[in-house]
Scaffold this motif. Structure first.
Motif, PDB file in Angstrom:
ATOM      1  N   SER A 113     -13.876  79.061  67.600  1.00  0.00           N
ATOM      2  CA  SER A 113     -12.542  79.617  67.829  1.00  0.00           C
ATOM      3  C   SER A 113     -11.585  78.535  68.343  1.00  0.00           C
ATOM      4  O   SER A 113     -11.769  78.012  69.441  1.00  0.00           O
ATOM      5  N   THR A 153     -14.409  93.964  78.808  1.00  0.00           N
ATOM      6  CA  THR A 153     -15.755  94.421  78.498  1.00  0.00           C
ATOM      7  C   THR A 153     -16.451  95.098  79.674  1.00  0.00           C
ATOM      8  O   THR A 153     -17.063  96.165  79.517  1.00  0.00           O
ATOM      9  N   TYR A 166     -17.600  98.871  73.378  1.00  0.00           N
ATOM     10  CA  TYR A 166     -16.376  99.048  72.600  1.00  0.00           C
ATOM     11  C   TYR A 166     -16.220 100.507  72.171  1.00  0.00           C
ATOM     12  O   TYR A 166     -15.096 101.028  72.111  1.00  0.00           O
ATOM     13  N   TYR A 220     -19.117  82.171  68.342  1.00  0.00           N
ATOM     14  CA  TYR A 220     -17.755  82.176  68.876  1.00  0.00           C
ATOM     15  C   TYR A 220     -17.258  80.779  69.235  1.00  0.00           C
ATOM     16  O   TYR A 220     -16.116  80.613  69.666  1.00  0.00           O
ATOM     17  N   PRO A 234     -22.264  94.972  73.493  1.00  0.00           N
ATOM     18  CA  PRO A 234     -20.810  95.118  73.388  1.00  0.00           C
ATOM     19  C   PRO A 234     -20.356  96.193  72.421  1.00  0.00           C
ATOM     20  O   PRO A 234     -19.271  96.751  72.583  1.00  0.00           O
ATOM     21  N   ARG A 250     -18.760  91.695  64.294  1.00  0.00           N
ATOM     22  CA  ARG A 250     -19.953  92.060  65.065  1.00  0.00           C
ATOM     23  C   ARG A 250     -19.727  93.220  66.021  1.00  0.00           C
ATOM     24  O   ARG A 250     -20.679  93.918  66.379  1.00  0.00           O
ATOM     25  N   VAL A 251     -18.491  93.426  66.470  1.00  0.00           N
ATOM     26  CA  VAL A 251     -18.232  94.421  67.516  1.00  0.00           C
ATOM     27  C   VAL A 251     -17.183  95.446  67.080  1.00  0.00           C
ATOM     28  O   VAL A 251     -17.485  96.620  66.899  1.00  0.00           O
ATOM     29  N   HIS A 252     -15.940  95.012  66.912  1.00  0.00           N
ATOM     30  CA  HIS A 252     -14.859  95.953  66.620  1.00  0.00           C
ATOM     31  C   HIS A 252     -15.151  96.780  65.371  1.00  0.00           C
ATOM     32  O   HIS A 252     -15.078  98.021  65.402  1.00  0.00           O
ATOM     33  N   TRP A 286     -16.026  88.311  66.194  1.00  0.00           N
ATOM     34  CA  TRP A 286     -15.888  89.433  67.131  1.00  0.00           C
ATOM     35  C   TRP A 286     -15.507  90.710  66.389  1.00  0.00           C
ATOM     36  O   TRP A 286     -15.999  91.801  66.698  1.00  0.00           O
ATOM     37  N   ALA A 344      -8.513  92.197  66.778  1.00  0.00           N
ATOM     38  CA  ALA A 344      -9.509  91.183  67.111  1.00  0.00           C
ATOM     39  C   ALA A 344      -8.992  89.849  66.587  1.00  0.00           C
ATOM     40  O   ALA A 344      -9.536  89.273  65.640  1.00  0.00           O
ATOM     41  N   ASP A 358      -7.546  93.342  72.518  1.00  0.00           N
ATOM     42  CA  ASP A 358      -8.536  92.508  73.190  1.00  0.00           C
ATOM     43  C   ASP A 358      -7.842  91.705  74.277  1.00  0.00           C
ATOM     44  O   ASP A 358      -6.614  91.606  74.330  1.00  0.00           O
ATOM     45  N   ASP A 399     -10.185  82.764  78.487  1.00  0.00           N
ATOM     46  CA  ASP A 399     -11.152  83.553  77.716  1.00  0.00           C
ATOM     47  C   ASP A 399     -11.938  84.514  78.601  1.00  0.00           C
ATOM     48  O   ASP A 399     -12.019  85.713  78.314  1.00  0.00           O
TER      49      ASP A 399
END
Length: 305
Positions: free
Chosen positions: A173, A130, A265, A170, A261, A27-29, A24, A80, A103, A184
């Motif tokens: 995790s 999100t 973000y 993911y 996402p 790929r996103v943050h 996460w 994250a 998050d 989640d």
């Protein structure tokens, strides 16, 4: 609430440290922070130094071996990490006067979430629910929140990351596998229901197949709502849906994943910058994070009865 930037906070980029190196974060943050013109990604810290070094290189930043050193060098932290690791680090950063981009869930115990909310009262905070930052979903939620007289609502998040043929990055995790869909994706569902129907006054829940949970809610407005949550559904059964019903008719959530996402973000970063600039708390701050944790804890208690 003030910025810790040495220059004019309305013009100087916000120095942000990224805590976390998992999928996460990578790929996103990380990409969103590195690309945002209003922030400088000062550094990356992770529990695995080699992963922090690799991600920092990819993002054009630097790795920090000590989290305290990174907190000391920034104006804000973006987290994250699993919630039970996120909470104490966010408390530490807030005590140092650092703003928070967190998050969901902010924590998995009410005590940890309350400590975080109390400590973060003097800084700006945004929790990345999100759907509340999606270009498609966010305006729809605001539109429904402005309507009075809702009779009932529903918000379902049926995921399939643990389906046999799903190769989700993911799925590895540990905290997600241990706590399941309730913790989640439950925060996402609540982030839709609460602003429209009002605070929750009563919670009950029951288990469905595998990690699936059904939660029933009564709201202060008099409306009731439900949510179905899963991470183990067959892929063809997965999806995100929400609707509200009242005298004015039925409102259904539009498609929510068009922009992805990273763009959502980026909007959350915008929200944090605005909160820092104005001192006005964002609706998705740590106080909402606390309330969501309280409701999920009540649902979890209901499942044990």
């Amino acid at each position: 609430m003030t910025s810790t930037t040495s220059e004019n906070p309305s013009t100087a980029p916000l120095r942000v440290g990224l805590l976390g190196t998992g999928p996460w974060a990578a790929r996103v943050h990380g990409p969103a922070l590195a690309a945002h013109p209003g922030v400088t990604l000062t550094g990356v810290w992770g529990r695995r130094p080699e992963a922090a070094a690799e991600l920092a290189k990819e993002l054009g930043s630097q790795a920090y071996e000590e989290v305290d050193a990174l907190i000391a060098d920034v104006d804000a932290i973006a987290v994250a990490l699993p919630p039970d690791i996120q909470a104490p680090l966010a408390v530490k950063a807030a005590r140092a006067g650092r703003h928070l981009l967190l998050d969901k869930p902010v924590a998995t115990t009410v005590e940890s979430a309350r400590e975080l909310a109390d400590t973060a009262a003097g800084v700006a905070s945004v929790v990345f629910f999100t759907l509340r930052f999606s270009a498609a979903a966010a305006p729809w939620i605001e539109e429904q929140a402005a309507v009075e007289g809702w009779f009932s609502g529903r918000a379902d998040w049926i995921g399939s990351i643990y389906a046999p043929d799903n190769k989700s990055p993911y799925a590895d995790s540990p905290w997600r596998r241990e706590r399941g869909a309730l913790w989640d994706v439950g925060p996402h569902a609540l982030s839709v229901l609460l602003p429209v129907l009002g605070d929750v006054t009563e919670v009950t829940a029951l288990r469905g197949p595998l990690d699936t949970v059904h939660v029933l809610l009564r709201h202060a407005s008099g409306a009731s709502s439900s949510t179905a949550l899963s991470l183990t559904a067959p892929e063809k059964a997965s999806g995100v849906t929400a609707e509200f019903r009242g005298a004015q008719g039925i409102a259904e959530l539009p498609a929510v994943w068009g922009e992805g996402p990273v763009a959502s973000y980026g909007t959350a970063i915008d929200a944090l910058l605005e909160a820092v600039r104005t001192g006005v708390p964002h609706p998705c701050d740590v106080r909402l994070g606390l309330r969501v944790t309280e409701i999920l804890a009540q649902a979890e208690q209901a499942l044990t009865r």
